[in-house]
Enzyme design. Structure first.
Site, short mmCIF file in Angstrom:
data_model
loop_
_atom_site.label_atom_id
_atom_site.label_comp_id
_atom_site.label_asym_id
_atom_site.label_seq_id
_atom_site.Cartn_x
_atom_site.Cartn_y
_atom_site.Cartn_z
N HIS A 95 0.99 -1.23 -0.10
CA HIS A 95 0.33 0.13 -0.01
C HIS A 95 0.76 1.16 0.04
O HIS A 95 0.77 1.98 0.89
CB HIS A 95 -0.96 -0.11 1.15
CG HIS A 95 -2.15 0.83 1.12
ND1 HIS A 95 -1.86 2.27 1.11
CD2 HIS A 95 -3.41 0.61 1.21
CE1 HIS A 95 -3.23 2.75 1.24
NE2 HIS A 95 -4.06 1.86 0.96
N GLU B 229 -1.83 -0.16 -5.82
CA GLU B 229 -2.05 -1.64 -4.91
C GLU B 229 -2.34 -2.73 -5.79
O GLU B 229 -3.43 -3.08 -6.11
CB GLU B 229 -2.90 -1.38 -3.92
CG GLU B 229 -2.95 -0.07 -2.87
CD GLU B 229 -4.14 0.25 -2.03
OE1 GLU B 229 -4.55 -0.69 -1.71
OE2 GLU B 229 -4.64 1.24 -2.34
#
Length: 322
Positions: free
Chosen positions: A164, A284
């Site tokens: 992330h 992501e």
């Protein structure tokens, strides 16, 4: 796998033009530098406490189930699994005790590469387990950053960890960036950002990023793009007038979040100020959100005889400045 270590460490790896700082807390990429650029290309902080507060997902490995699970409930092997929720009724990024909120163990390290590992228990409010997850961060000869994530369990479970990181190739904010994503389809969501179940074409919508699109885009992005192709391939690129970053992965989805709602006050970022809206772009690679509740989505189930594997690479290409 040993229990969480009592202390946390900051590790540095470097090769060619690149160097990275990785925290054992959250297996977090806290800083990434490229020769010739004065700023970190990822959002982060020098203050470790920030990663326990408003920067809890910045650069971390999130999971064991990245993204959102509606109602914190998901069918698995003929029963309903209940997950800890942390966004209203939604389980987000592994819940309140997810991988990003825990200390990882150092399994190996050298100048170019570090491997971190963690064991997740069913008592953590996550999926059945125990689930062992490892991540390898490596800087390759040309300065590209490569991540290899694996997961394994002796019980039927769910596994969908994801990196992330928030990227910003300019000195501050997304203005002047352009984004391209190789995806003909995306997942529409409801007001709680849960997929409706439709796999919709991007053609004719504001989610058509198949050609370079200036950021911020015409629509706020917190969106899973259903990536074209299969295997390890180039799926996206982010660019400014000075630098291009390409993203390669073998994952079927890429969640794009443009940080429209970001506010890290009072925590300060690398530039000495709190981060606000559109400060960076989260990219992501992952399996699709809320997958257990949508039989047509790629499964995030992990059987006892299989190892979860996901590879991603972030490669940097400098541009000639006239």
């Amino acid at each position: 796998m040993p229990l969480d270590p009592p202390t946390e460490e900051s590790l540095t790896i470097a090769r060619g033009p690149s160097r990275a700082r990785i925290l054992t807390y959250g297996a977090t990429l806290a800083d990434f530098r490229l020769d010739g650029f004065a700023h970190s290309l990822v959002l982060g902080s020098e203050d470790a406490a920030a990663y326990r507060g408003p920067m809890r997902y910045f650069g971390a490995i999130v999971g064991p189930i990245a993204n959102r699970i509606a109602g914190g409930r998901a069918p698995l092997d003929g029963r309903i699994v209940t997950l800890a929720t942390n966004e209203g009724d939604t389980a987000l990024h592994g819940g309140p005790q997810g991988l990003s909120q825990r200390s990882w163990s150092i399994e190996s390290r050298d100048r170019h590469r570090v491997v971190l590992g963690i064991a997740s228990d069913p008592g953590d409010g996550g999926p059945p387990g125990p689930l062992t997850i490892r991540v390898a961060y490596e800087i390759e000869e040309d300065g590209a950053l490569r991540l290899e994530v694996t997961g394994q369990s002796p019980a039927q479970t769910f596994c969908n960890p994801a990196f992330h990181g928030y990227w910003c190739l300019g000195s501050e904010g997304l203005a002047g960036h352009r984004l391209c994503v190789a995806a003909d389809h995306y997942l529409p969501t409801d007001r709680a950002l849960i997929p409706t179940g439709e796999i919709a074409p991007v053609a004719g919508t504001a989610y058509d990023l198949r050609s370079p699109t200036p950021l911020p885009a015409a629509v706020d992005l917190d969106t899973n793009f259903c990536l074209n192709g299969a295997g390890f391939r180039k799926v996206a690129w982010l660019e400014t007038d000075r630098l291009t970053m390409t993203v390669e992965t073998d994952a079927p989805g890429l969640q794009i979040y443009d940080a429209a709602g970001l506010d890290t006050r009072p925590a300060r970022g690398h530039h000495g100020k709190p981060y606000g809206a559109f400060a960076g772009l989260a990219m992501e690679p992952q399996l699709w959100p809320d997958a257990p509740n949508h039989p047509d989505f790629p499964s995030i189930e992990l059987s006892t005889d299989r190892v979860f594997r996901q590879s991603s690479r972030f490669r940097f290409i400098r541009k000639e400045i006239p």
